[in-house]
Design an enzyme around this catalytic site. Structure first.
Site, PDB file in Angstrom:
ATOM      1  N   GLY A 138       0.816  -1.222   0.000  1.00  0.00           N
ATOM      2  CA  GLY A 138       0.000   0.000   0.000  1.00  0.00           C
ATOM      3  C   GLY A 138       0.845   1.265   0.000  1.00  0.00           C
TER       4      GLY A 138
ATOM      5  N   GLU B 184       2.597  -8.316  -2.207  1.00  0.00           N
ATOM      6  CA  GLU B 184       1.410  -9.000  -1.682  1.00  0.00           C
ATOM      7  C   GLU B 184       1.513 -10.522  -1.713  1.00  0.00           C
ATOM      8  OE1 GLU B 184       1.318  -6.177  -3.160  1.00  0.00           O
ATOM      9  OE2 GLU B 184      -0.205  -4.925  -2.199  1.00  0.00           O
TER      10      GLU B 184
HETATM   11  N1  CO8 Z   1       0.785  -3.843   9.369  1.00  0.00           N
HETATM   12  C1  CO8 Z   1       0.727  -4.013  10.697  1.00  0.00           C
HETATM   13  N2  CO8 Z   1       1.812  -4.025  11.511  1.00  0.00           N
HETATM   14  C2  CO8 Z   1       3.001  -3.818  10.919  1.00  0.00           C
HETATM   15  C3  CO8 Z   1       3.142  -3.636   9.540  1.00  0.00           C
HETATM   16  C4  CO8 Z   1       1.959  -3.639   8.746  1.00  0.00           C
HETATM   17  N3  CO8 Z   1       1.983  -3.436   7.412  1.00  0.00           N
HETATM   18  N4  CO8 Z   1       4.442  -3.472   9.247  1.00  0.00           N
HETATM   19  C5  CO8 Z   1       5.104  -3.549  10.420  1.00  0.00           C
HETATM   20  N5  CO8 Z   1       4.242  -3.765  11.429  1.00  0.00           N
HETATM   21  C6  CO8 Z   1       4.540  -3.851  12.869  1.00  0.00           C
HETATM   22  C7  CO8 Z   1       5.510  -4.967  13.197  1.00  0.00           C
HETATM   23  O1  CO8 Z   1       4.820  -6.191  13.364  1.00  0.00           O
HETATM   24  C8  CO8 Z   1       6.131  -4.451  14.498  1.00  0.00           C
HETATM   25  O2  CO8 Z   1       5.186  -4.654  15.523  1.00  0.00           O
HETATM   26  P1  CO8 Z   1       5.664  -4.891  17.047  1.00  0.00           P
HETATM   27  O3  CO8 Z   1       6.437  -3.668  17.433  1.00  0.00           O
HETATM   28  O4  CO8 Z   1       4.387  -5.055  17.795  1.00  0.00           O
HETATM   29  O5  CO8 Z   1       6.502  -6.138  17.029  1.00  0.00           O
HETATM   30  C9  CO8 Z   1       6.217  -2.945  14.251  1.00  0.00           C
HETATM   31  O6  CO8 Z   1       5.232  -2.659  13.239  1.00  0.00           O
HETATM   32  C10 CO8 Z   1       7.586  -2.479  13.756  1.00  0.00           C
HETATM   33  O7  CO8 Z   1       7.945  -3.235  12.612  1.00  0.00           O
HETATM   34  P2  CO8 Z   1       9.444  -3.711  12.327  1.00  0.00           P
HETATM   35  O8  CO8 Z   1      10.120  -4.053  13.597  1.00  0.00           O
HETATM   36  O9  CO8 Z   1       9.395  -4.765  11.270  1.00  0.00           O
HETATM   37  O10 CO8 Z   1      10.067  -2.355  11.751  1.00  0.00           O
HETATM   38  P3  CO8 Z   1      11.368  -2.220  10.830  1.00  0.00           P
HETATM   39  O11 CO8 Z   1      11.713  -0.785  10.841  1.00  0.00           O
HETATM   40  O12 CO8 Z   1      12.413  -3.207  11.178  1.00  0.00           O
HETATM   41  O13 CO8 Z   1      10.849  -2.635   9.344  1.00  0.00           O
HETATM   42  C11 CO8 Z   1       9.288  -2.616   7.542  1.00  0.00           C
HETATM   43  C12 CO8 Z   1       9.918  -1.833   8.689  1.00  0.00           C
HETATM   44  C13 CO8 Z   1      10.329  -2.912   6.463  1.00  0.00           C
HETATM   45  C14 CO8 Z   1       8.190  -1.748   6.949  1.00  0.00           C
HETATM   46  C15 CO8 Z   1       8.737  -3.966   8.065  1.00  0.00           C
HETATM   47  O14 CO8 Z   1       7.956  -3.704   9.252  1.00  0.00           O
HETATM   48  C16 CO8 Z   1       7.872  -4.696   7.114  1.00  0.00           C
HETATM   49  O15 CO8 Z   1       8.357  -5.299   6.170  1.00  0.00           O
HETATM   50  N6  CO8 Z   1       6.540  -4.665   7.329  1.00  0.00           N
HETATM   51  C17 CO8 Z   1       5.593  -5.377   6.521  1.00  0.00           C
HETATM   52  C18 CO8 Z   1       5.274  -4.583   5.315  1.00  0.00           C
HETATM   53  C19 CO8 Z   1       4.302  -5.315   4.413  1.00  0.00           C
HETATM   54  O16 CO8 Z   1       4.548  -6.412   3.986  1.00  0.00           O
HETATM   55  N7  CO8 Z   1       3.171  -4.656   4.114  1.00  0.00           N
HETATM   56  C20 CO8 Z   1       2.194  -5.220   3.263  1.00  0.00           C
HETATM   57  C21 CO8 Z   1       0.817  -4.938   3.792  1.00  0.00           C
HETATM   58  S1  CO8 Z   1      -0.424  -5.536   2.655  1.00  0.00           S
HETATM   59  C22 CO8 Z   1      -0.792  -4.188   1.664  1.00  0.00           C
HETATM   60  O17 CO8 Z   1      -0.382  -3.099   1.919  1.00  0.00           O
HETATM   61  C23 CO8 Z   1      -1.609  -4.313   0.436  1.00  0.00           C
HETATM   62  C24 CO8 Z   1      -2.626  -5.351   0.463  1.00  0.00           C
HETATM   63  C25 CO8 Z   1      -3.578  -5.145  -0.673  1.00  0.00           C
HETATM   64  C26 CO8 Z   1      -4.220  -6.374  -1.126  1.00  0.00           C
HETATM   65  C27 CO8 Z   1      -5.132  -6.988  -0.190  1.00  0.00           C
HETATM   66  C28 CO8 Z   1      -5.915  -8.109  -0.894  1.00  0.00           C
HETATM   67  C29 CO8 Z   1      -6.376  -9.188   0.064  1.00  0.00           C
END
Ligand code: CO8
Length: 258
Positions: free
Chosen positions: A109, A134
């Site tokens: 997103g 995704e």
């Molecule tokens: N949603 C919810 N929580 C998240 C997300 C997210 N997208 N990304 C990170 N978090 C949370 C982590 O779980 C962590 O939580 P906690 O502190 O409770 O353990 C906290 O945020 C911090 O995250 P990180 O420690 O991983 O932070 P970093 O600085 O090391 O890394 C990143 C940052 C690179 C952004 C990493 O967090 C990451 O890769 N996140 C996932 C990103 C991702 O894959 N997003 C995809 C979401 S899906 C989408 O956007 C589109 C879907 C549309 C289609 C749907 C059709 C069904």
């Protein structure tokens, strides 16, 4: 921007809940607040261009808040998706020239928000990643998000990127045209301001009619198919296998920390 010489900076959109969004992820509240804030800027006729950036250190946006899709309450899930569709429709069709200053990660997103902008500048820090990942979460991008990638990088590159859930480094993103330029981290905002002034200097009617050439049909298509897209999304998310994949993905994010 009102003129090339003044750069008013707007505060982040106020969220109605106190829920913290540590990675600038897009939840229902965020999507609604973003769209409202954008509409408020659009209504100020003296403003011609807008820079989107993030106050999160090293993250432009982590994409959709996965927790909105994980074990969701069905009514809220639908509200969430409707709000996200709305954000896309408003931003992609904005009368403003929009510049993305991408100073950190921008998956899924987050990449969509960047692709909705007219111009994208990313920090050249190679560990930052941008793209539609995704499939790595066991879900598919909706048709309008996938097609926006096609519009941006071309059919074959998008086919590979969508299928493999590819996240690009800044130099890779530049090579395929996913971003327009990369800059040293400290120069990204200044460059964004330069480009915002350039875009603001183009007469608005001409700029917007030109934007329509590539974007109007796409906007109309989602407007016409909004309900169908909502059902597609809700059906996908409610699948047991998808929920298992999201559980595993959230756990992998937590494990990464240890
Ligand atoms: N949603 C919810 N929580 C998240 C997300 C997210 N997208 N990304 C990170 N978090 C949370 C982590 O779980 C962590 O939580 P906690 O502190 O409770 O353990 C906290 O945020 C911090 O995250 P990180 O420690 O991983 O932070 P970093 O600085 O090391 O890394 C990143 C940052 C690179 C952004 C990493 O967090 C990451 O890769 N996140 C996932 C990103 C991702 O894959 N997003 C995809 C979401 S899906 C989408 O956007 C589109 C879907 C549309 C289609 C749907 C059709 C069904």
């Amino acid at each position: 921007l009102a003129s090339p010489h003044s750069y008013p900076s707007l505060p982040p959109p106020p969220l109605s809940s106190n829920k913290k969004l540590p990675v600038n992820s897009i939840n229902l509240d965020f999507a609604a607040a973003f769209t409202k804030a954008h509409a408020e800027v659009v209504a100020r006729k003296e403003i011609q261009s807008l820079i989107l950036t993030s106050s999160c250190n090293s993250i432009f946006s982590a994409g959709l808040d996965i927790k909105e899709m994980h074990n969701p309450e069905p009514v809220r899930l639908r509200e969430f998706w409707t709000a996200f569709q709305g954000l896309y429709l408003e931003l992609y069709g904005s009368r403003l020239a929009t510049i993305a200053a991408i100073e950190g990660h921008s998956p899924a997103g987050g990449c969509l928000i960047a692709m909705c902008c007219d111009y994208r500048i990313m920090s050249n820090t190679e560990k930052f990643k941008i793209g539609l990942n995704e499939t790595k979460l066991g879900i598919a991008a909706p048709f309008w998000m996938g097609e926006l990638l096609v519009q941006t990088v071309g059919v074959r590159e998008a086919e590979l990127a969508l299928g493999l859930g590819k996240l690009y480094s800044p130099s890779e993103a530049l090579k395929v045209g996913l971003v327009d330029e990369i800059q040293n981290p400290e120069d990204v905002k200044a460059k964004a301001q330069e480009w915002a002034a350039v875009w603001a200097g183009i007469p608005e009617m001409a700029r917007n009619k030109s934007k329509d050439i590539t974007r109007r049909a796409k906007i109309n298509e989602l407007t016409d198919r909004r309900e169908e897209d909502l059902e597609w999304f809700a059906d996908m998310v409610m699948q047991e296998g998808v929920q298992q994949n999201l559980t595993a993905y959230l756990e992998s994010l937590k494990k990464k920390k240890k």
